[in-house]
Design an enzyme around this catalytic site. Structure first.
Site, PDB file in Angstrom:
ATOM      1  N   GLY A 323     -17.090  47.081  -3.191  1.00  0.00           N
ATOM      2  CA  GLY A 323     -16.817  46.200  -4.341  1.00  0.00           C
ATOM      3  C   GLY A 323     -17.437  44.828  -4.112  1.00  0.00           C
ATOM      4  O   GLY A 323     -17.998  44.223  -5.022  1.00  0.00           O
ATOM      5  N   TRP A 326     -21.130  45.110  -4.551  1.00  0.00           N
ATOM      6  CA  TRP A 326     -21.490  45.243  -5.961  1.00  0.00           C
ATOM      7  C   TRP A 326     -21.743  43.860  -6.570  1.00  0.00           C
ATOM      8  O   TRP A 326     -22.614  43.691  -7.421  1.00  0.00           O
ATOM      9  CB  TRP A 326     -20.360  45.947  -6.730  1.00  0.00           C
ATOM     10  CG  TRP A 326     -20.600  46.019  -8.204  1.00  0.00           C
ATOM     11  CD1 TRP A 326     -21.318  46.964  -8.863  1.00  0.00           C
ATOM     12  CD2 TRP A 326     -20.142  45.108  -9.196  1.00  0.00           C
ATOM     13  NE1 TRP A 326     -21.335  46.705 -10.200  1.00  0.00           N
ATOM     14  CE2 TRP A 326     -20.617  45.563 -10.444  1.00  0.00           C
ATOM     15  CE3 TRP A 326     -19.366  43.946  -9.169  1.00  0.00           C
ATOM     16  CZ2 TRP A 326     -20.349  44.903 -11.644  1.00  0.00           C
ATOM     17  CZ3 TRP A 326     -19.099  43.289 -10.344  1.00  0.00           C
ATOM     18  CH2 TRP A 326     -19.590  43.763 -11.562  1.00  0.00           C
ATOM     19  N   HIS A 327     -20.986  42.870  -6.097  1.00  0.00           N
ATOM     20  CA  HIS A 327     -21.132  41.531  -6.664  1.00  0.00           C
ATOM     21  C   HIS A 327     -22.454  40.872  -6.277  1.00  0.00           C
ATOM     22  O   HIS A 327     -22.922  39.975  -6.977  1.00  0.00           O
ATOM     23  CB  HIS A 327     -19.975  40.630  -6.226  1.00  0.00           C
ATOM     24  CG  HIS A 327     -18.715  40.903  -6.994  1.00  0.00           C
ATOM     25  ND1 HIS A 327     -17.805  41.848  -6.596  1.00  0.00           N
ATOM     26  CD2 HIS A 327     -18.229  40.372  -8.140  1.00  0.00           C
ATOM     27  CE1 HIS A 327     -16.807  41.876  -7.465  1.00  0.00           C
ATOM     28  NE2 HIS A 327     -17.041  41.007  -8.413  1.00  0.00           N
ATOM     29  N   GLY A 328     -23.018  41.275  -5.176  1.00  0.00           N
ATOM     30  CA  GLY A 328     -24.294  40.672  -4.795  1.00  0.00           C
ATOM     31  C   GLY A 328     -24.771  41.224  -3.479  1.00  0.00           C
ATOM     32  O   GLY A 328     -23.974  41.650  -2.632  1.00  0.00           O
ATOM     33  N   PHE A 525     -24.057  38.804 -11.254  1.00  0.00           N
ATOM     34  CA  PHE A 525     -23.633  40.030 -10.573  1.00  0.00           C
ATOM     35  C   PHE A 525     -24.119  41.253 -11.341  1.00  0.00           C
ATOM     36  O   PHE A 525     -23.935  42.333 -10.998  1.00  0.00           O
ATOM     37  CB  PHE A 525     -22.115  40.065 -10.423  1.00  0.00           C
ATOM     38  CG  PHE A 525     -21.578  38.806  -9.811  1.00  0.00           C
ATOM     39  CD1 PHE A 525     -22.188  38.252  -8.689  1.00  0.00           C
ATOM     40  CD2 PHE A 525     -20.511  38.149 -10.372  1.00  0.00           C
ATOM     41  CE1 PHE A 525     -21.718  37.071  -8.140  1.00  0.00           C
ATOM     42  CE2 PHE A 525     -20.023  36.981  -9.821  1.00  0.00           C
ATOM     43  CZ  PHE A 525     -20.628  36.443  -8.713  1.00  0.00           C
TER      44      PHE A 525
END
Lengths: 525, 310
Positions: A323, A326-328, A525
């Site tokens: 997770g 996923w943001h960066g 993101f």
């Protein structure tokens, strides 16, 4: 095109709405939806027209694979097509989002040089990729119906959620697109929609963008190696905590409001996360649709809590780590995800311990709820430092200052009053050289603002609670309103609220004109 | 019958949009009035803009704060520039001022700090790119970004009488009132050092696009028939002491000298003219002349620039 831009508010939105309802009234429903799809693609192309081929190809590819999964029953072929679909999506995301990260780390570890072209991350790719993976998995599980191409394309490209969510589930959307009364104008929907949109615009433009300079000055300084003071570090971290909150909550409100103007309800994406009294609760309130995706399509397939305590915790940790990623594509996001994974494990261990001992933690002592909320909030703030910082070193610099590595420096004027009461060991940590020695924060006003915002996020009702009578979001449970029994605080379409909303909207529009429009943080993101 | 608190969706939407539109109209009209009646008459930038637009003198001095604080303007010889202006800004101002008039005696600043990183990174000021702009264009390009500050100032001071010209300006000359000599000597050393560090020019400045801009400006003036004088302005003792040690400062001075020569312009190096402690009284800070120093300097400069050698 940003939601908080004049071209969107005064040109794109009125034309889109007028065209949609006009076609819906004079022609037919499908034509109106086609218009909506066209407008959504135009909205997406505004950033970079070349990206249209990307989203177009992605939609076509996934639609073909999904149709195969829906219509064929041969298991090995279905397995193959699911793998093909998911791999195709992840490969696309991997190339655009993670290739540089992988190559950089490979180079750092092995010295091997791999030349990549200059890859620019196409906006919204993380969102539309995840959304389509959900559809493929559901098609594989036999739960998805055979929707036509127009409905499917609109599910993916619908402009209110396209850029930064909510990550909608096909069931939530397609049932609404196929309703017989879609594309009919409803003034109640429009009134609720414009209200939610105006609140979101105010949150974004006035509050979030107002916090940005405080956060930026501290994090930018840390990037260049400047070590902020204790107060500067805390103000920077808290300013970012509120900037992100109001930015994302503002964006989510605007997305929900826009969809509602069109007569579509979105799922709730944000539910006062800083009111959470533990981290599990926090993740039920922050980016709810992403949490739902990670739970249903990562944590549970990994085994969830069905394979013993150790597997449960490792699944939780892996889910949060991914997770974070996923943001960066950066180690700071991995650390952020890892921290939250650890928090969740500690939270579950603590809860099971308390359950064994009897009373839950928050009922065990006076002010237990407030203390639990404070502890949760501080943990979240610490994790946000990694989320925002430009590298692990910068995050460590800020955290070191937050946790007294440089001691505390107070204003000069306190010295005569305090020195005689201070124990000798305190002089090691306490100085009187001023609170903002580095000049990163220019006034005490910031402290007042941060305190006021803390009260707002802890004690004020959120947008959904204010509009609870009008079902602002899908799946929103109005029972939460009971906390705000005084009915005057809840929104209704009367004079008072029209004045309040007009004033909030006008302030935001003026600020946009004066200060320009800043992108939403979640766009990256 | 509908009362103040009665719910009605259609009425709500109309009211919201009308009230919002009314608020925006009121805010826009009061902001325009604030700018035209209160801000602009007290805005140094605008007064300099008016001077550049409406000035009739053929003789003028161009540059940044060193020039506008250091050269006393007069009806026949005006001083055109503003604090913080860059070589690119100067070119815009020169071209605009002489677009419809034949130049006479022209002084062009040739200071090393014009090539310091902070100047090179600074963008051109919006209103200089469009000096002939109408009020509306100026309102959008220039005042727009400061509107919030104007209103905050009005609200904080509860009145409109809070805008005053920052400085006394006479034909473009800023009358410096402060005395550098009154500052504590230790503080002077530190401040001067810090300013020199900020203002040290880059190495190999000849290759920077601003060097080309500078050459272009002088070439334009030469073609227009101006009698050009390039001047390196004086700085205080403490500033000079630190600055003369830097190699790039010497290189910048050589650059100005060479460009002046290429354009048949006279070059006057007054960098160290007042670099003695007894002249600190001539400066308002480490590198700007004040009301004592500027008149004396102007006399000396005009003579050095334009008097014919015997």
């Amino acid at each position: 095109m940003l939601f908080n831009s004049y071209e969107f508010i005064f040109v794109f939105l009125p034309i889109t709405l007028a065209g949609y309802f006009l076609i819906g009234r004079t022609a037919n429903r499908r034509m109106a939806l086609a218009w909506l799809l066209l407008a959504s693609l135009f909205f997406y192309a505004w950033w970079n027209p070349l990206n249209l081929w990307l989203i177009g190809t992605s939609i076509c590819f996934n639609y073909v694979v999904a149709r195969y999964l829906i219509h064929r029953s041969w298991p090995s072929a279905r397995n193959f097509f699911l793998a093909l679909g998911v791999t195709g999506n992840l490969a696309l995301l991997g190339y655009f989002k993670y290739a540089k990260f992988v190559v950089d780390n490979l180079r750092a570890m092995t010295g091997v040089e791999v030349h990549l072209p200059n890859i620019v991350l196409p906006i919204a790719i993380s969102f539309f990729t995840f959304q389509q993976i959900v559809f493929l998995v559901e098609a594989y599980r036999g739960r998805a119906e055979d929707y036509d191409f127009l409905h499917y394309s609109l599910l993916v490209a619908f402009f209110p959620h396209l850029i930064a969510g909510p990550i909608v589930h096909y069931r939530e959307m397609l049932t609404q697109f196929t309703r017989p009364r879609v594309a009919r104008p409803w003034v109640s929907h429009f009134a609720v929609g414009i209200t939610i949109f105006s609140i979101g615009l105010f949150k974004k433009v006035i509050v979030a963008d107002g916090m940005a300079p405080y956060a930026n000055s501290v994090f930018d300084a840390a990037k260049t190696g400047i070590s902020p003071t204790f107060f500067e570090a805390w103000i920077g971290a808290l300013a970012y905590t509120f900037q992100l909150y109001f930015d994302f909550s503002g964006y989510s409100d605007m997305a929900i409001g826009l969809a509602r103007m069109i007569g579509i309800r979105f799922p709730l994406n944000f539910d006062s996360p800083y009111k959470a009294t533990n981290i599990v609760d926090f993740w039920r309130r922050w980016h709810i649709t992403l949490s739902r995706f990670l739970r249903d399509y990562l944590y549970i397939p990994l085994g969830g809590n069905r394979k013993g305590t150790v597997r449960r915790y490792s699944n939780l940790f892996i889910t949060m780590l991914l997770g974070g990623l996923w943001h960066g594509a950066g180690w700071t996001f991995v650390v952020w995800g890892g921290l939250h994974g650890s928090y969740l494990i500690v939270n579950h261990l603590w809860q099971s311990l308390r359950t064994r001992m009897g009373k839950p933690f928050d009922q065990a002592m006076p002010f237990g709820q407030d203390l639990a909320r404070l502890v949760t909030f501080v943990c979240v703030v610490i994790a946000w430092v990694f989320f925002r910082a430009d590298g692990i070193a910068a995050a460590s610099t800020i955290l070191a200052s937050m946790f007294l590595h440089n001691g505390i420096s107070l204003p000069h004027r306190f010295e005569p009053h305090m020195t005689e009461f201070l124990p000798s060991f305190a002089s090691e940590y306490l100085r009187f050289d001023g609170m903002f020695q580095n000049g990163l924060i220019d006034s005490y006003q910031s402290i007042t603002w941060l305190f006021a915002l803390l009260l707002v996020v802890w004690y004020m009702p959120n947008t959904q609670q204010l509009l609870a009578r009008y079902r602002p979001a899908l799946g929103y449970r109005p029972r939460k309103v009971t906390a705000y029994r005084r009915s005057w605080i809840l929104w209704r379409p009367n004079y008072v609220w029209s004045v309040i909303l007009a004033a909030l909207g006008a302030m935001a529009l003026v600020k946009m004109w004066i200060g320009g429009n800043a992108e939403f943080l979640y766009f990256q993101f | 019958m509908q009362n103040f608190y009665t719910s009605n969706f259609r009425g709500y939407v109309y009211r919201l949009l009308w009230i919002q539109a009314a608020l925006l109209v009121v805010l826009a009209s009061t902001s325009i009035s604030l700018v035209t009646d209160v801000v602009e008459p007290n805005d140094d930038f605008i007064s300099r803009l008016h001077l550049t637009r409406n000035g009739t003198a053929k003789n003028a001095a161009f540059g940044d704060s060193h020039i506008v604080w250091g050269i006393v303007g007069s009806p026949d010889f005006i001083t055109l520039g503003a604090d913080g202006e860059t070589i690119a800004d100067m070119e815009l101002r020169v071209r605009y001022y002489f677009q419809n008039k034949r130049p006479g005696k022209v002084i062009i600043q040739g200071d090393p700090h014009s090539f310091s990183p902070y100047k090179l990174e600074r963008g051109t000021h919006a209103y200089l790119q469009d000096m002939g702009a109408s009020f509306w264009r100026r309102f959008i390009a220039h005042h727009r970004q400061y509107l919030g500050q104007y209103w905050r100032k009005v609200i904080a001071n509860r009145g409109l009488h809070v805008f005053h010209p920052k400085h006394e300006i006479k034909w473009g000359w800023v009358v410096g009132k402060d005395r550098w000599s009154s500052v504590d000597p230790v503080v002077r050393v530190h401040q001067a050092l810090s300013r020199v560090q900020r203002q040290t020019p880059i190495e190999e400045l000849q290759r920077h696009e601003f060097a080309e801009t500078y050459r272009r400006t002088l070439s334009f003036l030469k073609r227009s028939g101006a009698e050009i004088c390039v001047v390196t302005m004086p700085v205080s003792y403490d500033y000079h002491m630190h600055a003369e040690r830097t190699r790039s400062t010497a290189s910048a001075i050589r650059f100005f000298q060479d460009v002046a020569k290429q354009n048949d312009a006279r070059y006057v190096n007054f960098f160290g003219l007042y670099a003695q402690p007894q002249f600190d009284d001539y400066f308002t800070d480490e590198d700007h002349l004040n009301e004592v120093g500027a008149p004396r300097f102007t006399k000396k400069l005009l003579s050095a620039c334009f008097d014919r050698p015997d």
